[in-house]
Scaffold this motif. Structure first.
Motif, PDB file in Angstrom:
ATOM      1  N   ILE A 183       0.830  -1.205   0.000  1.00  0.00           N
ATOM      2  CA  ILE A 183       0.000   0.000   0.000  1.00  0.00           C
ATOM      3  C   ILE A 183       0.865   1.256   0.000  1.00  0.00           C
ATOM      4  O   ILE A 183       0.481   2.302  -0.523  1.00  0.00           O
ATOM      5  N   ALA A 184       2.090   1.161   0.579  1.00  0.00           N
ATOM      6  CA  ALA A 184       3.003   2.302   0.553  1.00  0.00           C
ATOM      7  C   ALA A 184       3.470   2.579  -0.867  1.00  0.00           C
ATOM      8  O   ALA A 184       3.604   3.746  -1.268  1.00  0.00           O
ATOM      9  N   ASN A 185       3.701   1.524  -1.641  1.00  0.00           N
ATOM     10  CA  ASN A 185       4.081   1.716  -3.040  1.00  0.00           C
ATOM     11  C   ASN A 185       2.961   2.377  -3.827  1.00  0.00           C
ATOM     12  O   ASN A 185       3.203   3.267  -4.659  1.00  0.00           O
TER      13      ASN A 185
ATOM     14  N   VAL B  72      -8.725   7.706   0.109  1.00  0.00           N
ATOM     15  CA  VAL B  72      -7.616   8.500  -0.412  1.00  0.00           C
ATOM     16  C   VAL B  72      -7.631   9.842   0.295  1.00  0.00           C
ATOM     17  O   VAL B  72      -8.659  10.524   0.337  1.00  0.00           O
ATOM     18  N   ALA B  73      -6.481  10.209   0.869  1.00  0.00           N
ATOM     19  CA  ALA B  73      -6.358  11.487   1.565  1.00  0.00           C
ATOM     20  C   ALA B  73      -5.237  12.290   0.930  1.00  0.00           C
ATOM     21  O   ALA B  73      -4.121  11.789   0.758  1.00  0.00           O
ATOM     22  N   GLN B  74      -5.528  13.542   0.591  1.00  0.00           N
ATOM     23  CA  GLN B  74      -4.532  14.406  -0.031  1.00  0.00           C
ATOM     24  C   GLN B  74      -4.711  15.824   0.481  1.00  0.00           C
ATOM     25  O   GLN B  74      -5.821  16.276   0.762  1.00  0.00           O
ATOM     26  N   SER B  75      -3.599  16.523   0.594  1.00  0.00           N
ATOM     27  CA  SER B  75      -3.619  17.895   1.088  1.00  0.00           C
ATOM     28  C   SER B  75      -4.469  18.769   0.183  1.00  0.00           C
ATOM     29  O   SER B  75      -4.404  18.680  -1.044  1.00  0.00           O
ATOM     30  N   VAL B  76      -5.283  19.634   0.814  1.00  0.00           N
ATOM     31  CA  VAL B  76      -6.093  20.576   0.045  1.00  0.00           C
ATOM     32  C   VAL B  76      -5.185  21.512  -0.747  1.00  0.00           C
ATOM     33  O   VAL B  76      -5.497  21.894  -1.871  1.00  0.00           O
TER      34      VAL B  76
ATOM     35  N   THR C 142      -1.874   4.078   4.835  1.00  0.00           N
ATOM     36  CA  THR C 142      -0.800   5.057   5.024  1.00  0.00           C
ATOM     37  C   THR C 142      -1.361   6.398   5.482  1.00  0.00           C
ATOM     38  O   THR C 142      -0.621   7.369   5.585  1.00  0.00           O
ATOM     39  N   ILE C 143      -2.663   6.444   5.755  1.00  0.00           N
ATOM     40  CA  ILE C 143      -3.293   7.680   6.208  1.00  0.00           C
ATOM     41  C   ILE C 143      -2.962   7.913   7.677  1.00  0.00           C
ATOM     42  O   ILE C 143      -3.073   6.997   8.508  1.00  0.00           O
ATOM     43  N   ASP C 144      -2.567   9.120   7.997  1.00  0.00           N
ATOM     44  CA  ASP C 144      -2.189   9.456   9.367  1.00  0.00           C
ATOM     45  C   ASP C 144      -3.399   9.344  10.295  1.00  0.00           C
ATOM     46  O   ASP C 144      -4.492   9.816   9.974  1.00  0.00           O
ATOM     47  N   LYS C 145      -3.188   8.708  11.437  1.00  0.00           N
ATOM     48  CA  LYS C 145      -4.288   8.515  12.385  1.00  0.00           C
ATOM     49  C   LYS C 145      -4.770   9.834  12.982  1.00  0.00           C
ATOM     50  O   LYS C 145      -5.899   9.920  13.477  1.00  0.00           O
ATOM     51  N   SER C 146      -3.928  10.872  12.918  1.00  0.00           N
ATOM     52  CA  SER C 146      -4.344  12.155  13.492  1.00  0.00           C
ATOM     53  C   SER C 146      -5.498  12.783  12.727  1.00  0.00           C
ATOM     54  O   SER C 146      -6.155  13.703  13.226  1.00  0.00           O
ATOM     55  N   THR C 147      -5.775  12.295  11.513  1.00  0.00           N
ATOM     56  CA  THR C 147      -6.904  12.814  10.745  1.00  0.00           C
ATOM     57  C   THR C 147      -8.238  12.358  11.319  1.00  0.00           C
ATOM     58  O   THR C 147      -9.282  12.914  10.979  1.00  0.00           O
ATOM     59  N   GLY C 148      -8.192  11.343  12.184  1.00  0.00           N
ATOM     60  CA  GLY C 148      -9.422  10.828  12.782  1.00  0.00           C
ATOM     61  C   GLY C 148     -10.257  10.007  11.813  1.00  0.00           C
ATOM     62  O   GLY C 148     -11.463   9.838  12.028  1.00  0.00           O
ATOM     63  N   TYR C 149      -9.613   9.464  10.773  1.00  0.00           N
ATOM     64  CA  TYR C 149     -10.397   8.726   9.772  1.00  0.00           C
ATOM     65  C   TYR C 149     -10.978   7.441  10.355  1.00  0.00           C
ATOM     66  O   TYR C 149     -12.040   6.964   9.906  1.00  0.00           O
TER      67      TYR C 149
ATOM     68  N   ASP D 169      -2.074   9.657   0.373  1.00  0.00           N
ATOM     69  CA  ASP D 169      -2.203   8.586   1.354  1.00  0.00           C
ATOM     70  C   ASP D 169      -3.398   7.720   0.974  1.00  0.00           C
ATOM     71  O   ASP D 169      -4.449   8.221   0.549  1.00  0.00           O
ATOM     72  N   VAL D 170      -3.237   6.397   1.164  1.00  0.00           N
ATOM     73  CA  VAL D 170      -4.256   5.441   0.718  1.00  0.00           C
ATOM     74  C   VAL D 170      -4.529   4.440   1.836  1.00  0.00           C
ATOM     75  O   VAL D 170      -3.620   4.094   2.605  1.00  0.00           O
ATOM     76  N   ALA D 171      -5.776   3.981   1.900  1.00  0.00           N
ATOM     77  CA  ALA D 171      -6.147   2.935   2.850  1.00  0.00           C
ATOM     78  C   ALA D 171      -7.168   2.014   2.207  1.00  0.00           C
ATOM     79  O   ALA D 171      -7.998   2.452   1.401  1.00  0.00           O
ATOM     80  N   LEU D 172      -7.083   0.714   2.547  1.00  0.00           N
ATOM     81  CA  LEU D 172      -8.090  -0.255   2.147  1.00  0.00           C
ATOM     82  C   LEU D 172      -8.935  -0.589   3.369  1.00  0.00           C
ATOM     83  O   LEU D 172      -8.400  -0.859   4.453  1.00  0.00           O
TER      84      LEU D 172
END
Length: 267
Positions: free
Chosen positions: A67-69, A147-151, A90-97, A77-80
């Motif tokens: 997933i990092a690749n 999928v998480a990406q900076s605004v 790879t999404i940072d946990k601080s986002t609260g996702y 950042d991507v998550a399944l």
């Protein structure tokens, strides 16, 4: 490596059975809390027979490295996710996702959803856009992709797209101007010159010629050269005709004088 979750083992066994029964390779994506993988099964057929004697099983495990690749490729950042729980991410946990997943953030009907989240890293907070979309393979849902990406990256990408569109429009405009200029110089103006020269020749001005020096040789330049050749021949024939008539007139006058002298001598 196949000592994974029960559901993954069941899918693997089903693929092996299908490959042995049909004699055709099959594959499947397994998204489970333990042992998520891309699994492929191909029958092994001995020479001289069409019946499979076994199978070959290949597996690519969807782990943190995998997933990092993917995250590096898509620059985000991507998550399944399966059953509202992250499998690999790879999404940072601080986002609260993870908390969002427990509040029906993922639409049960499969429609993509999105929300702005805050990411805190090294004491710095940035705003990110979190998107959830179903992972559909062969028309069958296999979980959800986050999928998480900076605004700020979105804004920068938008500016890059706008700049690319402007540059593209300028290139098209310049190309159109060059093409119009080329068409005028290589087609319109030479044809106009040919029409004018033909009109002058019809008035008896046989010294008319057209330019054949264009950007490239084509049918128009060939037509110009043929026109010049025709005009030169017409002028040559016309000039020679006058001299031939004069020469013939002179010869006739000499013959007439000789005949008159002969008549006088007889008388």
């Amino acid at each position: 490596r196949f000592q994974v979750s029960k559901s993954a083992v069941q899918v693997r066994d089903s693929l092996i059975k299908t490959a042995l029964e049909t004699g055709a390779p099959v594959s499947e994506v397994i998204i489970v809390p333990q042992g998520s993988q891309i699994l492929g099964v191909s029958p092994v057929v001995q020479s001289g027979t069409l019946q499979p004697s076994g199978v070959m099983v290949a597996s690519i495990f969807i782990d943190d490295a995998y997933i990092a690749n993917i995250s590096n490729v898509v620059a985000a950042d991507v998550a399944l996710v399966a059953e509202n729980s992250p499998i690999v991410s790879t999404i940072d946990k601080s986002t609260g996702y993870e908390q969002l997943l427990q509040t029906n953030f993922i639409d049960p009907s499969g429609k993509p959803t999105s929300v702005n989240v805050q990411k805190t890293e090294n004491g710095k907070t940035t705003q990110e856009r979190l998107l959830a979309a179903p992972l559909m393979l062969g028309g069958t849902p296999h979980g959800t992709v986050l999928v998480a990406q900076s605004v700020a990256d979105f804004v920068e990408m938008e500016h890059e797209i706008q700049t690319s569109l402007v540059v593209f429009a300028v290139v098209v405009a310049v190309a159109s101007i060059l093409f119009a200029t080329f068409s005028f110089l290589n087609f319109a103006r030479p044809l106009s010159q040919l029409a004018h020269a033909a009109g002058q020749i019809s008035l008896g001005k046989l010294d008319q010629r057209v330019s054949t020096h264009f950007f490239m040789r084509d049918e128009v330049s060939d037509l110009g050269e043929s026109f010049n050749t025709m005009a030169e021949r017409l002028q040559y024939l016309y000039n020679n005709l006058e001299s031939e008539v004069a020469e013939r007139t002179r010869e006739l006058a000499i013959a007439r004088d000789m005949a008159m002298e002969a008549n006088q001598a007889k008388s």
